[in-house]
Design an enzyme around this catalytic site. Structure first.
Site, PDB file in Angstrom:
ATOM      1  N   ALA A  33       0.877  -1.181   0.000  1.00  0.00           N
ATOM      2  CA  ALA A  33       0.000   0.000   0.000  1.00  0.00           C
ATOM      3  C   ALA A  33       0.914   1.231   0.000  1.00  0.00           C
ATOM      4  CB  ALA A  33      -0.971  -0.007   1.180  1.00  0.00           C
ATOM      5  N   HIS A  79       7.196   5.750   1.285  1.00  0.00           N
ATOM      6  CA  HIS A  79       7.967   4.576   0.863  1.00  0.00           C
ATOM      7  C   HIS A  79       8.881   4.934  -0.319  1.00  0.00           C
ATOM      8  CE1 HIS A  79       4.242   2.419   2.483  1.00  0.00           C
ATOM      9  NE2 HIS A  79       5.212   1.854   3.165  1.00  0.00           N
ATOM     10  N   GLY A  86      12.224   4.153   7.624  1.00  0.00           N
ATOM     11  CA  GLY A  86      11.725   5.512   7.815  1.00  0.00           C
ATOM     12  C   GLY A  86      11.633   5.887   9.289  1.00  0.00           C
ATOM     13  N   LYS A 117       9.383   7.538  10.428  1.00  0.00           N
ATOM     14  CA  LYS A 117       7.958   7.449  10.780  1.00  0.00           C
ATOM     15  C   LYS A 117       7.777   6.404  11.887  1.00  0.00           C
ATOM     16  CE  LYS A 117       3.396   6.926  10.183  1.00  0.00           C
ATOM     17  NZ  LYS A 117       3.184   5.587  10.621  1.00  0.00           N
ATOM     18  N   ASP A 118       8.521   5.302  11.772  1.00  0.00           N
ATOM     19  CA  ASP A 118       8.469   4.240  12.783  1.00  0.00           C
ATOM     20  C   ASP A 118       9.750   4.338  13.614  1.00  0.00           C
ATOM     21  OD1 ASP A 118       6.016   2.553  11.827  1.00  0.00           O
ATOM     22  OD2 ASP A 118       7.131   3.094  10.048  1.00  0.00           O
ATOM     23  N   GLN A 175      10.733   1.394  15.795  1.00  0.00           N
ATOM     24  CA  GLN A 175      11.101   0.240  14.957  1.00  0.00           C
ATOM     25  C   GLN A 175      12.536   0.379  14.449  1.00  0.00           C
ATOM     26  OE1 GLN A 175       8.527  -1.680  11.812  1.00  0.00           O
ATOM     27  NE2 GLN A 175       9.728  -0.345  10.500  1.00  0.00           N
ATOM     28  N   VAL A 229       7.943  11.492   5.889  1.00  0.00           N
ATOM     29  CA  VAL A 229       7.268  12.267   4.837  1.00  0.00           C
ATOM     30  C   VAL A 229       5.807  12.484   5.248  1.00  0.00           C
ATOM     31  CG1 VAL A 229       6.623  12.321   2.387  1.00  0.00           C
ATOM     32  CG2 VAL A 229       8.804  11.288   3.079  1.00  0.00           C
ATOM     33  N   SER A 236       0.209   3.803   5.225  1.00  0.00           N
ATOM     34  CA  SER A 236      -0.714   2.954   4.456  1.00  0.00           C
ATOM     35  C   SER A 236      -2.078   2.933   5.131  1.00  0.00           C
ATOM     36  CB  SER A 236      -0.170   1.531   4.376  1.00  0.00           C
ATOM     37  OG  SER A 236       1.142   1.564   3.866  1.00  0.00           O
ATOM     38  N   ARG A 237      -2.070   3.033   6.461  1.00  0.00           N
ATOM     39  CA  ARG A 237      -3.332   2.975   7.212  1.00  0.00           C
ATOM     40  C   ARG A 237      -4.216   4.206   6.961  1.00  0.00           C
ATOM     41  NH1 ARG A 237       0.025   0.053  10.842  1.00  0.00           N
ATOM     42  NH2 ARG A 237      -0.965  -1.904  11.481  1.00  0.00           N
TER      43      ARG A 237
END
Ligand code: AMP
Length: 297
Positions: free
Chosen positions: A34, A39, A164, A166-167, A170, A193, A203-204
């Protein structure tokens, strides 16, 4: 762009590429598909730094703690492949679940048992990084992430792998895993981003209604206000401010708002405790769980 479903075919292809080209740097971007511009920014960075760029698309069942979240995770393979081709990706790996996991491994997941076989007999301990925030709210999540990423690293054997910010947590888990397992790969951290309204791309987000998407702007607005106010307010004042502001939006159900040491992810009570700090948030907006963060200093 070549599409692979078989790990053996992908391995054979990468071996032949390495043999033909002599020195050939392979860049790898693991994803759950997604795909969006977040990405693609990772692919673009890898294109500049590497000779061959490999992306994987795999919705990894072992990292989902909520079966409904796994079922509802958006899947847009055809469009994903078009985007990757356009971005100049060389190869994409799209395995079936059975290509990545044995039935025994899937059975362990079904029974809620954390499968530690990915550590290959070594002792791997993520410490606080694994227990705070996402670690506390999504039991078993990071074990599943480490499990799948270590498997993918063994298949692709990349020189560089792109993740990324973003996480944010992680990324810290992956860096720790690579260090503890001594995997010879360089982890490249890429900037988060955002959508034009500030919402962190995810994606969510596809599962948000247009009203929810609009209201979601308050998440990054709050994070950036916290960043702007950091010199004027104490950490506990900033947390109270952010929590109060997010609670003004009735569609939001806040899980946590935390200000943490950017390296260890330990919650901070005082700025002097860390050389870098990050504000992290997780919440539900309607039915969709979202995370976001901003590095404060
Ligand atoms: P996912 O498909 O959500 O597992 O994400 C795959 C990779 O893309 C991870 O390293 C993510 O951190 C990264 N990524 C996802 N969204 C963004 C974003 N908005 N900005 C930068 N990187 C992202």
């Amino acid at each position: 762009m070549i599409i692979f479903n078989s790990k053996f075919r992908l391995k054979t292809y990468l071996e032949s590429v390495r043999n033909q080209a002599g020195k050939c740097e392979i860049g790898f971007i693991p994803t759950m598909g997604a795909l969006h511009s977040g990405h693609i920014s990772l692919i673009n960075t890898a294109k500049v730094q590497c000779d061959i760029v490999v992306c994987s698309i795999f919705v990894n069942p072992t990292q989902f703690n909520d079966p409904g979240d796994l079922t509802n995770y958006p899947r847009t393979i055809e469009n994903d492949c078009k985007m990757l081709e356009k971005a100049g990706c060389d190869a994409v790996f799209i395995p079936e679940v059975s290509e990545m996991y044995t039935s025994h491994e899937l059975e362990l997941k079904k029974q809620g048992i954390e499968d530690k076989s990915w550590t290959e007999g070594k002792t791997v301990d993520f410490g606080i990084i694994g227990t705070v925030m996402e670690g506390a709210y999504r039991p078993g999540h990071f074990n599943g992430v480490a499990q799948v990423v270590s498997k993918l690293f063994r298949i692709v054997e990349p020189d560089k792998a792109y993740f990324g910010q973003k996480d944010f947590q992680q990324l810290a888990i992956i860096k720790s895993m690579v260090k503890q397992l001594e995997i010879p790969v360089e982890i490249i951290s890429c900037p988060l981003v955002r959508e034009p309204n500030g919402l962190a791309m995810s994606s969510r987000n596809e599962r948000l209604t247009s009203l929810e998407r609009e209201r979601a702007a308050i998440i990054s607005k709050t994070l950036f206000q916290v960043k702007a106010l950091q010199k004027e307010k104490s950490i506990s004042e900033l947390k109270s401010f952010a929590e109060a502001q997010l609670k003004t939006e009735p569609l939001i159900e806040l899980e946590y708002f935390e200000i943490s040491n950017a390296e260890t992810l330990e919650p901070l009570t005082d700025y002097s405790q860390a050389t870098g700090a990050v504000a992290c948030v997780a919440l539900k907006l309607g039915k969709v769980r979202l995370i976001d963060n901003v590095v404060l200093y």
